[in-house]
Design an enzyme around this catalytic site. Structure first.
Site, short mmCIF file in Angstrom:
data_model
loop_
_atom_site.label_atom_id
_atom_site.label_comp_id
_atom_site.label_asym_id
_atom_site.label_seq_id
_atom_site.Cartn_x
_atom_site.Cartn_y
_atom_site.Cartn_z
N CYS A 51 0.81 -1.21 0.00
CA CYS A 51 0.00 0.00 0.00
C CYS A 51 0.85 1.27 0.00
O CYS A 51 0.34 2.34 -0.33
CB CYS A 51 -0.93 0.00 1.20
N HIS A 68 18.99 -1.88 0.27
CA HIS A 68 17.61 -1.42 0.37
C HIS A 68 16.66 -2.60 0.62
O HIS A 68 15.73 -2.49 1.43
CB HIS A 68 17.21 -0.71 -0.92
#
Length: 448
Positions: free
Chosen positions: A54, A96
């Site tokens: 989301c 990351h």
């Protein structure tokens, strides 16, 4: 990491850190599988992975060089402004991925939900052939770090999901004691929201979902009065509710002005991506809408409380990252070194056969004499290749991939085409047929 010596990971990220929810929604591709399939069809892409939640949309590819990776990802977010798109080179991409799985990149710092989403995306990419040795190692390591972060630190204590953050935000606007809440969506986020509402003391929870049995499962999970309804009953349920938390995976709006026309005084919190609630409903009297972007203040409080744990996780990532990069660089060098030694071994065997035939012509050799000649050949290969071996490992440590690539082209005929012929057109290590066997070898054989 065990891919080809030339394999590198290139990534691109559009997330809440730099982008709005609208920009994240505009990223290409409907599902993770579709994104991976599209990337695998692009020139030079050997592996691919995509992660959509989301509050983030990310893609990663493995290619022979970084330029090919950047080309493959150039159309991932064409409608998003440059400042909202983060490009990641190999090392930045690996780090990351660890940070994402650890929850350090989440809107709710340390949230647990991202681990499950990460695993699901991993399996989705694997199902369509996107996972090879390079991504498999990087993603597995990221999951390992994410699990360690939660097991060894307090990074996930307190507000641990968007669902619980939505309820915390609602508490600033409403007295939830004895309130009626409507949860739209019965997935993981809906379940977490229902639990958070139950903990907040609401008297009743309505769970709406396209598949009612799934909504019934969520309703049974909470202690307060709860019931399940279908989406066709949304309008009536919204009219009863003081708070609506929407978290479906619908591609279009689930709640619009028609559905909410009789809602009255109602707070709606939209934690879905793409949005569940049509922003136009804010024109309705009494209706207040908050989305993911509005959760920043709630999550900032959690971030402050978890700063110490986050620092420990950062240290954990640094150590795991350094270990992985050292292995990756050494494996890259070792692949070139292996090709060099295999090439030398082929040459050595050919020349040994020539030398042994000539020696046999001068008199039968004993097994010990044959062993001496073999040992001499092995020693020569090892001594001659010792310096280039060190040079290749130093080149890998210094990220000198031009040297590594040149070595592969010289010693591995299948890497980037056949190795170039030497100026004479002859193999540089071949002994001419009329050459004499070195005298010191004959002397050694005589002594034996």
């Amino acid at each position: 990491m065990n891919g080809s010596v030339a394999d590198v990971i290139t990534g691109v990220s559009v997330s809440h850190a730099n982008a709005s929810i609208d920009e994240i929604e505009r990223v290409a591709g409907d599902t993770e599988r579709e994104i991976v399939r599209d990337l695998l069809a692009r020139e030079g892409v050997e592996e691919a992975f995509a992660l959509r939640t989301c509050n983030r949309a990310e893609a990663y590819v493995v290619t022979a060089d970084a330029a090919a990776g950047r080309r493959a990802l150039s159309e991932f977010a064409p409608e998003v402004r440059d400042g909202a798109v983060v490009d990641l080179d190999h090392e930045a991409a690996v780090r990351h991925l660890m940070r994402v799985a650890s929850g350090l990149e989440s809107l709710v710092l340390g949230e647990d939900q991202i681990l499950g989403q990460f695993r699901t995306a991993f399996e989705e990419a694997r199902a369509v052939g996107g996972i090879g040795p390079t991504l498999d190692e990087a993603l597995t390591k990221a999951l390992h770090v994410g699990e360690r972060a939660r097991a060894e630190t307090a990074i996930n204590e307190g507000v641990v999901s968007l669902g619980s953050a939505a309820v915390r935000l609602a508490e600033r606007h409403l007295d939830l004691d004895e309130a009626t809440a409507l949860v739209v969506g019965a997935g993981e986020m809906g379940l977490l929201a229902a639990r958070a509402l139950d903990d907040a003391g609401v008297s009743r929870v309505l769970v709406a979902n396209r598949t009612v049995p799934h909504a019934e499962h969520v309703a049974r999970d909470v202690d307060c009065a709860a019931s399940a309804i279908g989406l066709d009953a949304l309008s009536a349920a919204a009219a009863e509710a003081d708070l609506v938390v929407s978290a479906t995976a619908s591609p279009g709006y689930v709640l619009d002005d028609g559905t909410l026309s009789a809602a009255g005084e109602t707070l709606l919190v939209d934690i879905a991506q793409p949005r569940d609630i049509d922003p136009a409903v804010e024109t309705l009297a009494g209706v207040t809408v908050r989305d993911i972007d509005a959760l920043e203040s709630v999550t900032a409080e959690t971030h402050d409380r978890r700063r110490e744990a986050a620092e420990r996780v950062e240290g954990m990532i640094d150590a795991e990252f350094d270990h992985l990069m050292e292995r990756f660089k050494r494996n890259r060098a070792d692949e070139a070194i292996s090709a060099m030694y295999e090439n030398a071994e082929r040459t050595k065997q050919a020349e040994l056969e020539t030398a042994l035939r000539k020696l046999e012509g001068q008199g039968e050799l004993t097994d010990d004499q044959r062993e001496t000649v073999n040992a001499l050949a092995d020693a020569l290969v090892n001594k001659l290749l010792s310096a280039p071996t060190k040079s290749l490992r130093d080149a890998a440590a210094e990220d000198d991939w031009t040297t590594i690539r040149t070595a592969m082209q010289l010693f591995d005929p299948e890497f980037g085409g056949d190795p170039p012929d030497p100026p004479t057109g002859e193999r540089p290590t071949e002994i001419p047929d009329d050459a004499d066997v070195p005298q010191h070898v004959l002397d050694r054989l005589s002594d034996d």
